[in-house]
Design a protein around this motif. Structure first.
Motif, PDB file in Angstrom:
ATOM      1  N   CYS A 137       2.996  30.862 -12.663  1.00  0.00           N
ATOM      2  CA  CYS A 137       3.868  31.387 -11.607  1.00  0.00           C
ATOM      3  C   CYS A 137       4.483  30.226 -10.825  1.00  0.00           C
ATOM      4  O   CYS A 137       3.753  29.371 -10.318  1.00  0.00           O
ATOM      5  N   ASP A 195       5.566  28.032  -7.952  1.00  0.00           N
ATOM      6  CA  ASP A 195       5.151  27.980  -6.558  1.00  0.00           C
ATOM      7  C   ASP A 195       5.142  26.529  -6.092  1.00  0.00           C
ATOM      8  O   ASP A 195       4.853  25.622  -6.882  1.00  0.00           O
ATOM      9  N   TYR A 253       4.558  24.321  -2.062  1.00  0.00           N
ATOM     10  CA  TYR A 253       4.494  24.359  -0.610  1.00  0.00           C
ATOM     11  C   TYR A 253       3.812  23.097  -0.095  1.00  0.00           C
ATOM     12  O   TYR A 253       3.171  22.351  -0.849  1.00  0.00           O
ATOM     13  N   SER A 257       2.965  24.208  -8.605  1.00  0.00           N
ATOM     14  CA  SER A 257       2.404  24.805  -9.815  1.00  0.00           C
ATOM     15  C   SER A 257       3.110  24.246 -11.046  1.00  0.00           C
ATOM     16  O   SER A 257       4.256  23.777 -10.977  1.00  0.00           O
ATOM     17  N   THR A 314      10.697  32.177  -7.153  1.00  0.00           N
ATOM     18  CA  THR A 314       9.514  32.559  -6.375  1.00  0.00           C
ATOM     19  C   THR A 314       9.649  33.904  -5.686  1.00  0.00           C
ATOM     20  O   THR A 314       8.693  34.371  -5.077  1.00  0.00           O
ATOM     21  N   HIS A 343       6.951  36.401  -6.588  1.00  0.00           N
ATOM     22  CA  HIS A 343       5.558  35.960  -6.581  1.00  0.00           C
ATOM     23  C   HIS A 343       5.032  35.894  -5.149  1.00  0.00           C
ATOM     24  O   HIS A 343       5.742  36.155  -4.191  1.00  0.00           O
ATOM     25  N   SER A 375       3.459  34.689  -1.499  1.00  0.00           N
ATOM     26  CA  SER A 375       3.918  33.744  -0.488  1.00  0.00           C
ATOM     27  C   SER A 375       2.931  32.592  -0.383  1.00  0.00           C
ATOM     28  O   SER A 375       1.779  32.695  -0.807  1.00  0.00           O
ATOM     29  N   PRO A 376       3.358  31.450   0.210  1.00  0.00           N
ATOM     30  CA  PRO A 376       2.442  30.327   0.381  1.00  0.00           C
ATOM     31  C   PRO A 376       1.328  30.690   1.350  1.00  0.00           C
ATOM     32  O   PRO A 376       1.449  31.636   2.133  1.00  0.00           O
ATOM     33  N   ALA A 387       7.185  26.159   2.681  1.00  0.00           N
ATOM     34  CA  ALA A 387       7.691  26.054   1.318  1.00  0.00           C
ATOM     35  C   ALA A 387       9.206  25.936   1.321  1.00  0.00           C
ATOM     36  O   ALA A 387       9.874  26.305   2.290  1.00  0.00           O
TER      37      ALA A 387
END
Length: 317
Positions: free
Chosen positions: A137, A139, A141, A153, A237, A240, A242-243, A249
């Motif tokens: 996924c 991501d 942040y 990620s 994102t 997907h 959230s941070p 982010a």
């Protein structure tokens, strides 16, 4: 006090209406400092105004007057507000203090947890402050801490090319280097104290992201590349999670619904595709003048309130 006490209660309305407009016209760094100072300053001045109004009501309670050795009759005679308004101020003040305490605990807990997470992440890694975790996924942040960490990620890295990765890392590095978490936390606490300041806090969240965008544009030397990377990361994102709480982010505030309107991400992309932001000294001076006026009214309110209680004490003696 009959006039000065009310102005700090009205200025937050003006700030709420103009916050988004200011955020789009001031240089992001200047806008972040100004809007954060405005949020904190107006939260304090409006709270002080409520305290002054509440004090005139509490001071008229006979038991309190006896303990303070002042004349309750003089306070009632020269009270700048009606008893109903003063009691309303008491209720609002209690609610504001409770909300501020709850928000302070919540934000402090989030930042402490983020710092603990950052500290537990590996330090001896080939990417310096960047931590790459295996997750398809997309991501990315920034976690505040000592030291802070940039968490990315493998899914995000795989979706971006080399130049776009440079933009991503530069953006997240700006959050840590410039202390954006502090600005966002202060604005969040101010908005919790005075709900009228929520648009100002939202504007601070936007200007910190714009600040990081300009930082990344300066680092890579290509504003269009930064705009394309932000839009691409937002699309990646939007579906997907959230941070973590306390993290910032590149796509903060970029839910898919906001991408269909004039949300933060489209506005940031448009700003990057336009000319670099200019320093608007006149607009900055005007905003600071309004903030200074609210502060001056608060000082005058405190002086008049002190004079009122002095008069009540003289009458009692």
């Amino acid at each position: 006090m009959r006039v000065a006490v009310y102005l700090p209660l009205l200025v937050p309305v003006l700030a709420a209406v103009s916050a988004r407009w200011l955020a789009g016209r001031l240089h992001p760094r200047v806008g972040t400092w100004l809007l954060t100072a405005t949020a904190v300053g107006l939260a304090l001045t409006s709270g002080l105004a409520l305290t002054a109004l509440a004090a005139t009501a509490v001071g008229q309670i006979p038991l309190v007057g006896a303990l303070g050795d002042w004349s309750v009759g003089v306070l009632h005679r020269d009270d700048p507000a009606s008893l109903t308004l003063a009691m309303t101020a008491c209720v609002l003040l209690v609610l504001a203090l409770a909300a501020a305490g709850r928000a302070l605990i919540r934000r402090t807990r989030a930042l402490i947890n983020a710092a603990r997470t950052a500290r537990r992440l590996p330090t001896e890694i080939p990417f310096g402050r960047v931590v790459v975790f295996d997750d398809p996924c997309p991501d990315a942040y920034a976690l505040p801490g000592v030291p802070g960490r940039i968490v990315v990620s493998t899914g995000m890295l795989d979706a971006l090319n080399t130049r776009e990765r440079q933009v991503l890392l530069a953006h997240e590095r700006a959050h840590l280097t410039c202390g954006h978490h502090v600005f966002v936390a202060l604005a969040y606490l101010a908005a919790a104290t005075n709900p009228l300041l929520r648009p100002v806090a939202a504007a601070v969240g936007y200007t910190t992201e714009r600040w990081a965008d300009e930082y990344a544009a300066s680092a890579v030397g290509d504003r269009r590349l930064v705009a394309r990377t932000i839009a691409k990361a937002a699309l990646l994102t939007s579906r997907h999670h959230s941070p973590p709480a306390g993290a910032l982010a590149i796509t903060t505030g970029s839910a898919a619904t906001k991408l269909r309107g004039a949300g933060p991400v489209p506005r940031r992309v448009a700003a990057l595709l336009a000319a670099p932001p200019r320093r608007r000294r006149l607009l900055l001076a005007l905003a600071l003048t309004v903030l200074a006026l609210a502060a001056a009214c608060s000082i005058e309110t405190v002086r008049d309130l002190d004079a009122l209680f002095d008069l009540a004490r003289i009458a009692a003696s």
